[in-house]
Write an enzyme that holds these catalytic residues in place. Structure first.
Site, PDB file in Angstrom:
ATOM      1  N   TRP A 102       0.823  -1.219   0.000  1.00  0.00           N
ATOM      2  CA  TRP A 102       0.000   0.000   0.000  1.00  0.00           C
ATOM      3  C   TRP A 102       0.846   1.253   0.000  1.00  0.00           C
ATOM      4  O   TRP A 102       0.534   2.220  -0.704  1.00  0.00           O
ATOM      5  CB  TRP A 102      -0.999  -0.022   1.155  1.00  0.00           C
ATOM      6  CG  TRP A 102      -2.091  -1.024   0.894  1.00  0.00           C
ATOM      7  CD1 TRP A 102      -2.330  -2.183   1.574  1.00  0.00           C
ATOM      8  CD2 TRP A 102      -3.072  -0.978  -0.172  1.00  0.00           C
ATOM      9  NE1 TRP A 102      -3.388  -2.850   1.001  1.00  0.00           N
ATOM     10  CE2 TRP A 102      -3.858  -2.145  -0.053  1.00  0.00           C
ATOM     11  CE3 TRP A 102      -3.345  -0.079  -1.198  1.00  0.00           C
ATOM     12  CZ2 TRP A 102      -4.917  -2.433  -0.931  1.00  0.00           C
ATOM     13  CZ3 TRP A 102      -4.394  -0.368  -2.070  1.00  0.00           C
ATOM     14  CH2 TRP A 102      -5.164  -1.514  -1.931  1.00  0.00           C
ATOM     15  N   ASP A 172      -1.806   6.642   6.262  1.00  0.00           N
ATOM     16  CA  ASP A 172      -2.862   5.790   5.723  1.00  0.00           C
ATOM     17  C   ASP A 172      -3.217   4.768   6.809  1.00  0.00           C
ATOM     18  O   ASP A 172      -2.453   3.852   7.080  1.00  0.00           O
ATOM     19  CB  ASP A 172      -2.351   5.081   4.458  1.00  0.00           C
ATOM     20  CG  ASP A 172      -3.362   4.082   3.889  1.00  0.00           C
ATOM     21  OD1 ASP A 172      -4.462   3.950   4.459  1.00  0.00           O
ATOM     22  OD2 ASP A 172      -3.041   3.442   2.868  1.00  0.00           O
ATOM     23  N   LYS A 196     -12.686  -1.565   6.143  1.00  0.00           N
ATOM     24  CA  LYS A 196     -11.943  -2.562   6.917  1.00  0.00           C
ATOM     25  C   LYS A 196     -12.337  -2.573   8.390  1.00  0.00           C
ATOM     26  O   LYS A 196     -12.477  -3.633   8.957  1.00  0.00           O
ATOM     27  CB  LYS A 196     -10.456  -2.380   6.736  1.00  0.00           C
ATOM     28  CG  LYS A 196     -10.032  -2.975   5.398  1.00  0.00           C
ATOM     29  CD  LYS A 196      -9.032  -2.181   4.638  1.00  0.00           C
ATOM     30  CE  LYS A 196      -8.876  -2.716   3.221  1.00  0.00           C
ATOM     31  NZ  LYS A 196      -8.124  -1.796   2.390  1.00  0.00           N
TER      32      LYS A 196
HETATM   33  C1  LIG Z   1      -7.530  -1.328   1.399  1.00  0.00           C
HETATM   34  C2  LIG Z   1      -6.454  -0.359   1.553  1.00  0.00           C
HETATM   35  C3  LIG Z   1      -6.305   0.743   0.695  1.00  0.00           C
HETATM   36  C4  LIG Z   1      -7.197   0.951  -0.512  1.00  0.00           C
HETATM   37  O1  LIG Z   1      -8.471   1.280  -0.161  1.00  0.00           O
HETATM   38  P1  LIG Z   1      -9.585   1.587  -1.277  1.00  0.00           P
HETATM   39  O2  LIG Z   1     -10.686   2.119  -0.436  1.00  0.00           O
HETATM   40  O3  LIG Z   1      -9.884   0.280  -1.943  1.00  0.00           O
HETATM   41  O4  LIG Z   1      -9.049   2.577  -2.215  1.00  0.00           O
HETATM   42  C5  LIG Z   1      -5.286   1.626   0.940  1.00  0.00           C
HETATM   43  N1  LIG Z   1      -4.451   1.459   1.972  1.00  0.00           N
HETATM   44  C6  LIG Z   1      -4.551   0.411   2.816  1.00  0.00           C
HETATM   45  C7  LIG Z   1      -3.587   0.287   3.946  1.00  0.00           C
HETATM   46  C8  LIG Z   1      -5.551  -0.523   2.633  1.00  0.00           C
HETATM   47  O5  LIG Z   1      -5.658  -1.561   3.466  1.00  0.00           O
END
Ligand SMILES: *Cc1c(COP(=O)(O)O)cnc(C)c1O
Length: 361
Positions: A102, A172, A196
């Site tokens: 990521w 993030d 998540k």
């Molecule tokens: C799932 C995830 C993303 C991407 O998320 P989207 O909503 O699908 O764009 C980005 N960073 C991390 C750490 C993730 O787990």
């Protein structure tokens, strides 16, 4: 009804009471003669949902007034470009800790906007390790320092964060948002796709310190500017109403469970059960991640060979446990155990792991 234990990395399992309550008010929302997703986002019903969702984020983290909570579309992935577009001046530079799949995506987008200095590069160790945060510093003239608190695919998670002084920390937090107490005043901006820990896909939560809004340049188109969304309380355009409503319900559920402290306690319990099963059957299962930075959200592990991994995933499914296949980019197995996964689910999986190892080891 037969709900199974869903270990998918996202979208992922949500609390049953949240799903039930949404189902109950789905056809007719609170005497309005229509569902919430059929009414105007300017209605007082939706307005109350929108405010409560932001209020819950504030209460859970104890956010001070100088932080704004935004609900945006485009997932966490849009933030890979919005962060550099808004926070880096033209010709500017930033720092980034490269810790897995990521952060690699965040790096790739940031590099299209400005210069990125890698404050840490985990590729030599195949992204199975994290540095001591005390060894990290922001570079001179850096606009911000970006990190990924939990690498969902690789299964590494920061336990503590670097001190970057005046340089804002940007994080993030998609896969460990609202999973543990974190002092967000150490950050300039954090973002998290909802799907998540906080709800269904469709909304991305952005928490930004107010002074950083001044960096959003007039050259940006409206939707891509944080300043636009902050000025309109995330109602510049039609917000992802259903996702925000589900986030509100999911966060309310979390608050009723005891908030972030309770989330952390349950996360520790679940992950100890699973890492315990790996350790007990050490000749059979292995976790490639260094112990000090193993994720409590995404537990990655390998079996002796790929055939056994396939068999493991298939037999787990027959036993009511789904989503255990590792990400296609890395293979192996992965159990994602977010807030809504009952401890009983982790216990069931740990028991199955013991049993499978005994039969196949
Ligand atoms: C799932 C995830 C993303 C991407 O998320 P989207 O909503 O699908 O764009 C980005 N960073 C991390 C750490 C993730 O787990």
């Amino acid at each position: 009804m037969n709900r199974i234990f869903n270990f998918s990395a996202g979208p992922c399992t949500l609390p049953v009471p949240v799903l039930q309550s949404a189902a109950e008010e789905f056809l007719e929302y609170r005497g309005q003669g229509m569902s919430l997703i059929e009414m105007s986002h300017r209605s007082k019903e939706y307005d109350a949902v929108h405010r409560e969702a932001a209020g819950l984020v504030r209460r859970l983290y104890g956010l001070p007034d100088q932080y704004r909570v935004l609900f945006l579309g485009g997932g966490a992935s849009l933030q890979f470009s919005m962060v550099p577009m808004n926070l880096m001046p033209p010709g500017g530079r930033c720092d980034l800790a490269l810790t897995g799949a990521w952060s690699k995506k965040a790096l790739s987008d940031a590099r299209k906007i400005g210069t990125v200095r890698l404050a840490y590069d985990g590729s030599d160790e195949n992204f199975m390790n994290l540095p001591d945060p005390a060894t990290l510093e922001a570079g001179a003239g850096s606009a911000y320092f970006h990190l990924t608190s939990n690498e969902t695919i690789g299964g590494v998670q920061w336990q503590r964060f670097p001190d970057t002084g005046e340089v804002p920390l940007v994080c993030d937090m998609s896969s460990d948002f609202v999973s543990r107490p974190v002092d967000l005043t150490r950050f300039g901006l954090i973002y998290a796709g909802a799907q998540k820990n906080a709800g269904p896909a469709g909304a991305c939560i952005v928490i930004i310190r107010e002074d950083l809004l001044e960096r959003s340049g007039d050259n940006l188109t409206a939707y891509l500017s944080y300043a636009t969304h902050a000025a309109k309380d995330s109602m510049y355009n039609t917000p992802p109403v259903f996702a925000v409503y589900m986030v509100m319900k999911t966060l309310k559920w979390l608050e009723d469970q005891g908030g972030l402290e309770a989330a952390e306690r349950m996360a520790n319990e679940r992950s100890e059960l699973l890492y315990g099963a790996i350790a007990r059957n050490a000749g059979f299962y292995s976790c490639p991640v260094k112990e000090h930075c193993r994720s409590v959200m995404n537990i990655v592990f390998r079996l002796p060979d790929e055939e056994l991994e396939k068999k493991f995933v298939a037999e787990a499914l027959e036993n009511g446990m789904s989503g255990l296949k590792g990400h296609r980019s890395v293979g192996g197995c992965r159990a994602s155990v977010y807030n809504a996964m009952p401890v009983a689910g982790a216990r069931a999986l740990a028991g199955f792991m013991d049993d499978f190892a005994a039969r196949n080891g």
